[in-house]
Write a protein that holds these residues in place. Structure first.
Motif, PDB file in Angstrom:
ATOM      1  N   GLY A  48       0.856  -1.191   0.000  1.00  0.00           N
ATOM      2  CA  GLY A  48       0.000   0.000   0.000  1.00  0.00           C
ATOM      3  C   GLY A  48       0.884   1.231   0.000  1.00  0.00           C
ATOM      4  O   GLY A  48       1.915   1.274  -0.690  1.00  0.00           O
ATOM      5  N   ASP A  49       0.510   2.236   0.762  1.00  0.00           N
ATOM      6  CA  ASP A  49       1.300   3.470   0.857  1.00  0.00           C
ATOM      7  C   ASP A  49       2.537   3.179   1.702  1.00  0.00           C
ATOM      8  O   ASP A  49       2.443   2.979   2.911  1.00  0.00           O
ATOM      9  N   ILE A  50       3.700   3.154   1.067  1.00  0.00           N
ATOM     10  CA  ILE A  50       4.940   2.844   1.788  1.00  0.00           C
ATOM     11  C   ILE A  50       5.778   4.093   2.056  1.00  0.00           C
ATOM     12  O   ILE A  50       6.875   3.997   2.600  1.00  0.00           O
ATOM     13  N   SER A  51       5.251   5.249   1.699  1.00  0.00           N
ATOM     14  CA  SER A  51       6.035   6.482   1.842  1.00  0.00           C
ATOM     15  C   SER A  51       6.487   6.781   3.275  1.00  0.00           C
ATOM     16  O   SER A  51       7.545   7.387   3.450  1.00  0.00           O
ATOM     17  N   PRO A  52       5.749   6.355   4.315  1.00  0.00           N
ATOM     18  CA  PRO A  52       6.250   6.649   5.664  1.00  0.00           C
ATOM     19  C   PRO A  52       7.563   5.936   6.009  1.00  0.00           C
ATOM     20  O   PRO A  52       8.350   6.446   6.794  1.00  0.00           O
ATOM     21  N   TRP A  53       7.824   4.758   5.429  1.00  0.00           N
ATOM     22  CA  TRP A  53       9.036   4.032   5.803  1.00  0.00           C
ATOM     23  C   TRP A  53      10.047   3.878   4.669  1.00  0.00           C
ATOM     24  O   TRP A  53      11.223   3.594   4.917  1.00  0.00           O
ATOM     25  N   TRP A  54       9.659   4.083   3.432  1.00  0.00           N
ATOM     26  CA  TRP A  54      10.578   3.940   2.297  1.00  0.00           C
ATOM     27  C   TRP A  54      11.273   5.284   2.096  1.00  0.00           C
ATOM     28  O   TRP A  54      10.614   6.284   1.866  1.00  0.00           O
TER      29      TRP A  54
END
Length: 183
Positions: A48-54
């Motif tokens: 899904g939305d991986i922007s917080p950890w990637w």
């Protein structure tokens, strides 16, 4: 004789056009990281939305970083809100949620002639998960670059995803995350 002349003429034309040959190579690598959460939780947090950890992207602050967890899904980056500018880093070629996902694509190596397959296997381990990453890479890659690919995946899974989940940041992904606070 005519064949030799054609080959020589073609080789000269390629040199003049700036065409350079490369020797394709292939490498495999794998590692396993233990994450203190069940496989379904880990799978959901890793997709899904991986922007917080990637934390690697083409844009300094991408509008979206998403892994669509279904076959044919994309791992994509949208550069700006409302824009069609971006990159498809990989395509999901296999998914068996919450235990497996396979990506095919160059990821950050876009612009090279490289074939990269990244496989995730999530196995229950007590109350947690063994997150195994298997990499198969071939093409315009050497041993040094293969080691960078391996180190980068170790960073993503062990250095980013694991602390993001284990500190509970995945529960409120838009809130500030204690996992990124300096010790």
């Amino acid at each position: 004789m005519l064949f030799a002349i054609l080959v020589l003429t073609g080789a000269v034309a390629l040199q003049e056009a700036g065409v350079e040959a490369f020797e394709p190579q292939g490498f495999t690598a794998s590692f396993t990281i233990e994450i203190d959460a069940p496989p379904a939780t880990v799978f959901d947090a890793a997709t899904g939305d991986i922007s917080p950890w990637w934390d690697h992207s083409f844009a300094l602050d991408p509008a979206e970083l998403v892994i669509e967890p279904h076959f044919g899904g994309r791992f994509y980056e949208r550069l700006r809100d409302g824009s069609d500018d971006g990159a498809v880093h990989a395509t999901v070629i296999y998914v068996d949620a919450p235990t497996a996902l396979r990506l095919h694509g160059p990821l950050g190596l876009s612009g090279r002639s490289i074939d990269l397959v990244t496989s995730w296997t999530l196995t229950p381990a007590g109350d947690g998960t063994q997150f195994q990453v298997d990499l198969a890479m071939q093409g315009q890659i050497d041993a040094d670059l293969a080691a960078v690919v391996l180190a980068t995946w170790r960073h993503f899974i062990g250095g980013r995803l694991k602390p993001w989940i284990e500190t509970g940041c995945h529960i409120e992904p838009q809130a500030p995350c204690a996992a990124w606070d300096a010790p």
